[in-house]
Design a protein around this motif. Structure first.
Motif, PDB file in Angstrom:
ATOM      1  N   CYS A 130      18.508 -26.110 -11.527  1.00 15.67           N
ATOM      2  CA  CYS A 130      19.605 -25.141 -11.409  1.00 15.67           C
ATOM      3  C   CYS A 130      20.085 -24.780 -12.806  1.00 15.67           C
ATOM      4  N   LEU A 131      19.826 -23.535 -13.216  1.00 19.81           N
ATOM      5  CA  LEU A 131      20.267 -23.045 -14.523  1.00 19.81           C
ATOM      6  C   LEU A 131      21.209 -21.871 -14.303  1.00 19.81           C
ATOM      7  N   VAL A 132      22.403 -21.935 -14.873  1.00 18.68           N
ATOM      8  CA  VAL A 132      23.368 -20.841 -14.781  1.00 18.68           C
ATOM      9  C   VAL A 132      23.254 -20.019 -16.052  1.00 18.68           C
ATOM     10  N   GLY A 166      16.981 -28.957 -21.067  1.00 19.94           N
ATOM     11  CA  GLY A 166      16.025 -30.058 -20.967  1.00 19.94           C
ATOM     12  C   GLY A 166      15.353 -30.142 -19.609  1.00 19.94           C
ATOM     13  N   LEU A 167      15.393 -29.046 -18.831  1.00 19.90           N
ATOM     14  CA  LEU A 167      14.877 -29.077 -17.463  1.00 19.90           C
ATOM     15  C   LEU A 167      13.539 -28.366 -17.297  1.00 19.90           C
ATOM     16  N   GLU A 176       9.126 -21.449  -6.727  1.00 18.68           N
ATOM     17  CA  GLU A 176      10.128 -20.582  -6.099  1.00 18.68           C
ATOM     18  C   GLU A 176      11.213 -20.293  -7.122  1.00 18.68           C
ATOM     19  N   VAL A 177      11.705 -19.053  -7.144  1.00 16.10           N
ATOM     20  CA  VAL A 177      12.775 -18.668  -8.062  1.00 16.10           C
ATOM     21  C   VAL A 177      13.871 -17.987  -7.259  1.00 16.10           C
ATOM     22  N   ASN A 178      15.084 -18.531  -7.319  1.00 15.61           N
ATOM     23  CA  ASN A 178      16.227 -17.977  -6.583  1.00 15.61           C
ATOM     24  C   ASN A 178      15.913 -17.776  -5.098  1.00 15.61           C
TER      25      ASN A 178
END
Length: 194
Positions: A130-132, A166-167, A176-178
């Motif tokens: 999960c990257l915001v 770091g992910l 899968e993306v979003n």
């Protein structure tokens, strides 16, 4: 922090390895990419838990009602009457305190999507990341693998969002993306989703 302690341990283990003492396996483990990423996440969470704003109370309206009742029973001076009038004012009760309680009781924590139900048991390890972004670039490039056709991370740009998190690592396969499966998509289509 944990990473500073790990650095000191690595220095000690490197000395043991140089002296041909049996510390090589532990040294390799502590230098592993996944452990470094895990410790980075742990430190970020610890920092967040220590610094995040927390409301002093969740029910400001209820407390205000109690104060108004207590003031009604107190000796009625000019200051007490003024305070009761302020605390009973509609704009304070209905607007300000109601807004405060709504925000104080809201859960603003990020939520991860649920794990897909159809992951085969013999499938290789999968991570949900999960990257915001907040309008900043991801800081990673993608490509299609020449043999398998998988969409993979080609490069993680130093100092970018992906690197700081770091992910993500070069070579990671995107599944899968979003919430959108990327199998069969062109890299340009995946970039648009990203």
């Amino acid at each position: 922090g944990v990473s500073h302690v790990l650095t000191l341990v690595l220095q000690e283990l490197s000395l043991l390895c140089e002296r041909d003492v049996n510390g090589g396996m532990l040294y390799d483990l502590l230098r592993s990419r996944w452990l470094q990423a895990l410790l980075k996440i742990y430190e970020c969470l610890q920092h967040y838990l220590g610094k995040r704003p927390v409301p002093v109370m969740l029910q400001a309206r209820a407390l205000t009602r109690e104060v108004v009742e207590l003031l009604r029973e107190a000796p009625q001076s000019g200051e007490i009457k003024e305070l009761r009038r302020l605390l009973r004012a509609p704009h304070l009760k209905a607007a300000l305190l109601s807004a405060h309680d709504t925000v104080a009781q809201e859960d603003f924590e990020p939520t991860l999507p649920p794990l897909p139900d159809n992951i085969p048991e013999n499938e290789e390890a999968m991570r949900i990341v999960c990257l915001v972004k907040n309008n900043q670039p991801l800081g990673a490039t993608i490509k299609r693998h020449e043999i398998t056709g998988d969409i993979t991370v080609a490069r993680v740009i130093h100092g970018g969002l992906a690197d700081r998190s770091g992910l993500l690592y070069a070579g990671d396969k995107l599944v899968e993306v979003n919430g959108v499966p990327v199998e069969g998509l062109e890299p340009e289509q995946v970039i648009n989703i990203l």
